[in-house]
Scaffold this motif. Structure first.
Motif, PDB file in Angstrom:
ATOM      1  N   THR A  83      -4.958   4.082 -10.520  1.00 25.29           N
ATOM      2  CA  THR A  83      -5.577   3.302  -9.461  1.00 25.29           C
ATOM      3  C   THR A  83      -5.572   4.081  -8.157  1.00 25.29           C
ATOM      4  OG1 THR A  83      -5.541   1.229  -8.244  1.00 25.29           O
ATOM      5  CG2 THR A  83      -3.423   2.101  -8.963  1.00 25.29           C
ATOM      6  N   ASP A  87      -6.279   2.307  -5.298  1.00 24.42           N
ATOM      7  CA  ASP A  87      -6.046   1.296  -4.264  1.00 24.42           C
ATOM      8  C   ASP A  87      -4.668   0.687  -4.492  1.00 24.42           C
ATOM      9  OD1 ASP A  87      -6.073  -0.660  -2.388  1.00 24.42           O
ATOM     10  OD2 ASP A  87      -7.601  -1.902  -3.379  1.00 24.42           O
ATOM     11  N   CYS A  88      -3.715   1.085  -3.692  1.00 21.71           N
ATOM     12  CA  CYS A  88      -2.349   0.601  -3.865  1.00 21.71           C
ATOM     13  C   CYS A  88      -1.922  -0.225  -2.665  1.00 21.71           C
ATOM     14  CB  CYS A  88      -1.392   1.770  -4.068  1.00 21.71           C
ATOM     15  SG  CYS A  88      -1.832   2.825  -5.466  1.00 21.71           S
ATOM     16  N   GLY A  89      -2.893  -0.836  -1.982  1.00 25.92           N
ATOM     17  CA  GLY A  89      -2.553  -1.559  -0.765  1.00 25.92           C
ATOM     18  C   GLY A  89      -2.125  -2.988  -0.988  1.00 25.92           C
ATOM     19  N   GLY A  90      -2.321  -3.522  -2.183  1.00 30.34           N
ATOM     20  CA  GLY A  90      -2.000  -4.913  -2.437  1.00 30.34           C
ATOM     21  C   GLY A  90      -0.503  -5.166  -2.437  1.00 30.34           C
ATOM     22  N   PRO A  91      -0.109  -6.409  -2.141  1.00 35.15           N
ATOM     23  CA  PRO A  91       1.313  -6.723  -2.098  1.00 35.15           C
ATOM     24  C   PRO A  91       1.991  -6.595  -3.455  1.00 35.15           C
ATOM     25  CG  PRO A  91      -0.002  -8.723  -1.938  1.00 35.15           C
ATOM     26  CD  PRO A  91      -0.947  -7.570  -1.829  1.00 35.15           C
ATOM     27  N   CYS A 135      -3.155   6.782  -6.303  1.00 33.86           N
ATOM     28  CA  CYS A 135      -1.858   6.504  -5.695  1.00 33.86           C
ATOM     29  C   CYS A 135      -0.862   5.896  -6.682  1.00 33.86           C
ATOM     30  CB  CYS A 135      -2.027   5.561  -4.510  1.00 33.86           C
ATOM     31  SG  CYS A 135      -2.930   4.067  -4.933  1.00 33.86           S
ATOM     32  N   LEU A 193       3.897   3.090  -7.952  1.00 30.28           N
ATOM     33  CA  LEU A 193       3.355   4.076  -7.019  1.00 30.28           C
ATOM     34  C   LEU A 193       3.783   5.480  -7.420  1.00 30.28           C
ATOM     35  CD1 LEU A 193       4.022   2.459  -3.534  1.00 30.28           C
ATOM     36  CD2 LEU A 193       1.787   3.030  -4.480  1.00 30.28           C
TER      37      LEU A 193
END
Lengths: 302, 257
Positions: free
Chosen positions: B78, B80-84, B141, B199
């Motif tokens: 992935t 996009d690793c910005g999610g909680p 990420c 991560l």
């Protein structure tokens, strides 16, 4: 990493075949024997018993499948085509075509695959069941039957098979049936062709052809006895293809091409034609685009 | 032109056509970006493949695992690793009833779609290759590991125990300080576990210049029963906690070029 070598003998035979074709003398006049001065390209010929035509063709096309930045594949395809058509009777034509396929596939992972190999052999027959319009036979109505034979070898590059889209053939038997109508009214010529195709069995990598219906309407006008212009509307509807029983979401749908073309009579029995198919209606399913198709042919009548 | 001459030409061409069609051609392939996924199963000090696995949970309960099957459904790179939910260890554990369409994600090149049934007792101390993917260029990420029930295409699917339509199967013994003798237990479920999202220590850049990477995962079975009352495994709350622990035990062992 080349793994398959084209046997030099085949290249040699190809050249020999063309050498055999070179006319030693002007012995015939196809338009005279057909009784019609229309410049007729491959598939549009007016029949007469004993007619023999050989055609060398060229086709280039592009196609993209998948979502950009995710799983997009870009295909560049060129086909060299050698075909032979023979009319053993005035109402029957038999033909065979072999393409040599050059494909280059670029994947989104920056890798690429390349193939140069013979494609699937195609045989066909046309029966001119109905002819009317007096001795000039202005109207012809014929039935077509064809069969694409899976003669192409699945390419592997010394590992697992290459991507299906870069294969020179499908590995599947594909019969076809259709109707063809032509109106010869020199300097005008019009034809309408409807063809249905379907797949038998399973091809490479579990491929099952979703079927297709092609409809082609062509108009041609001779500007001189040696030059004619064409305009065609070529449409195709495809069913969705399956791989190992799973439907490909980026397959099937409807596409329509507007096809301007040019036919030139170089000498008595030599005919050169070129066409450009421009997609004007695009309702293909999923992430799937087809680009402009360029076709050119050289035909010789014996 | 005579009929015979026409036939002579026709047969020559026909022969050349047929011989041409019999050729095999040539092909080549230029490899693109490739990411290999591996799974590492620690032995916990025991020799590789030794059975059964013995360990103690945080409550001091001695546990012996005789069979420990889990199904790794897929691995997804992935960007996009910005999610909680995307943390080094899973932060949520109440939403693992995620609807689980069982179709393999075969068309997304960021997904390793081949499911594997892993038997941690027999495979302890070993490493298993899960598969390779060919994703598009980008900066990635982390990795998401899905744990779902097995289907017929699952690699390593056993006949016994019947793991088809199961995501977890555990069999063993446990013994608390108050118990005179170990008690057996069996736990099996077809539920979808919360995805394990991990991560990378540093973002992984994949491009034509940097086309190869190897992502190694690890499962720490010795933490599965922390806080779990083994005598109450029929209780949904205890099952939730056990499944959460299993998902949380999937770790990122390393990312290498």
């Amino acid at each position: 990493m080349p793994v398959r070598r084209r046997p030099p003998v085949l290249v040699f035979l190809w050249i020999v075949a063309w050498g055999a074709l070179l006319p030693r003398a002007a012995l015939a006049c196809a338009t005279c024997l057909a009784g019609d001065p229309t410049l007729s390209t491959l598939g549009l010929e007016k029949p007469y018993a004993g007619r023999l035509r050989v055609t060398a063709g060229f086709l280039h096309r592009t196609e993209t499948v998948g979502v950009a930045g995710l799983n997009r594949k870009e295909l560049n395809e060129t086909r060299a085509l050698l075909g032979l058509a023979w009319w053993p009777r005035s109402r029957l034509a038999l033909g065979i075509q072999v393409p040599w396929v050059f494909k280059h596939l670029t994947r989104v992972d920056t890798g690429s695959e390349r193939v140069s190999a013979p494609g699937d052999l195609q045989v066909y027959a046309r029966y001119y069941g109905w002819q009317w319009g007096g001795s000039r036979r202005h109207h012809l109505l014929a039935m077509n039957a064809g069969l694409r034979i899976p003669t192409a070898v699945e390419q592997t590059a010394d590992g697992p098979p290459l991507d299906f889209d870069v294969q020179p053939g499908t590995g599947q038997w594909v019969p076809s049936l259709g109707l063809w109508y032509a109106l010869y009214a020199y300097p005008w010529f019009t034809s309408l062709q409807l063809t249905g195709q379907w797949g038998l069995g399973t091809g490479f990598q579990g491929y099952q052809f979703g079927g297709a219906v092609n409809l082609s309407l062509l108009g041609q006008r001779a500007l001189t006895q040696r030059l004619a212009i064409q305009l065609a509307l070529d449409t195709r509807w495809n069913g969705r293809d399956d791989y190992h029983g799973r439907t490909d979401p980026d397959s099937g749908g409807y596409i329509g091409f507007l096809t301007p073309g040019l036919v030139v009579n170089l000498s008595e029995d030599w005919l050169v034609s070129a066409r450009v198919q421009v997609p004007v209606v695009d309702a293909l399913n999923g992430a799937h685009e087809e680009g402009i198709v360029v076709r050119a042919e050289v035909s010789y009548d014996f | 032109m005579t009929f015979e001459r026409i036939h002579g030409h026709g047969l020559s061409i026909l022969l050349a056509l047929l011989l041409t069609a019999c050729g095999s051609g040539q092909s080549s392939k230029t490899p693109g970006i490739t990411v290999d996924f591996n799974l590492e199963i620690p032995a916990g000090g025991a020799p590789a493949g030794s059975k059964p696995l013995a360990f103690r949970n945080t409550e001091g309960v001695d546990i012996v695992l005789e069979q420990a099957w889990v199904v790794l459904w897929s691995q997804t790179l992935t960007a996009d690793c910005g999610g909680p939910e995307f943390v080094r260890r899973p932060g949520r554990w109440l939403d693992w009833w995620i609807s689980s369409a069982q179709a393999h994600a075969g068309s997304d090149p960021r997904v390793q779609p081949v499911p594997h049934a892993i038997e941690l007792v027999a495979e302890s101390g070993t490493r298993r290759a899960l598969g390779a993917i060919h994703p598009p260029p980008g900066i990635y990420c982390g990795v998401r590991v899905d744990l779902r029930r097995a289907d017929a295409d699952t690699v390593g699917l056993p006949e016994n125990p019947p793991l088809l339509e199961r995501s977890v199967f555990l069999q063993g013994r446990y013994r608390t300080n108050a118990m005179q003798a170990p008690a057996p237990f069996v736990f099996e479920t077809g539920r979808t576990l919360i995805p394990a999202q991990r991560l990378f220590p540093t973002p992984l850049t994949l491009s034509a210049d940097q086309p190869h990477a190897r992502v190694t995962l690890r499962i720490r079975y010795d933490r599965w029963f922390d806080g779990v009352e083994l005598s109450r495994l029929d209780d949904p709350t205890q099952q939730d906690l056990l499944l959460y622990n299993i998902s949380a035990s999937v770790e990122l062992a390393g990312v290498a070029r």
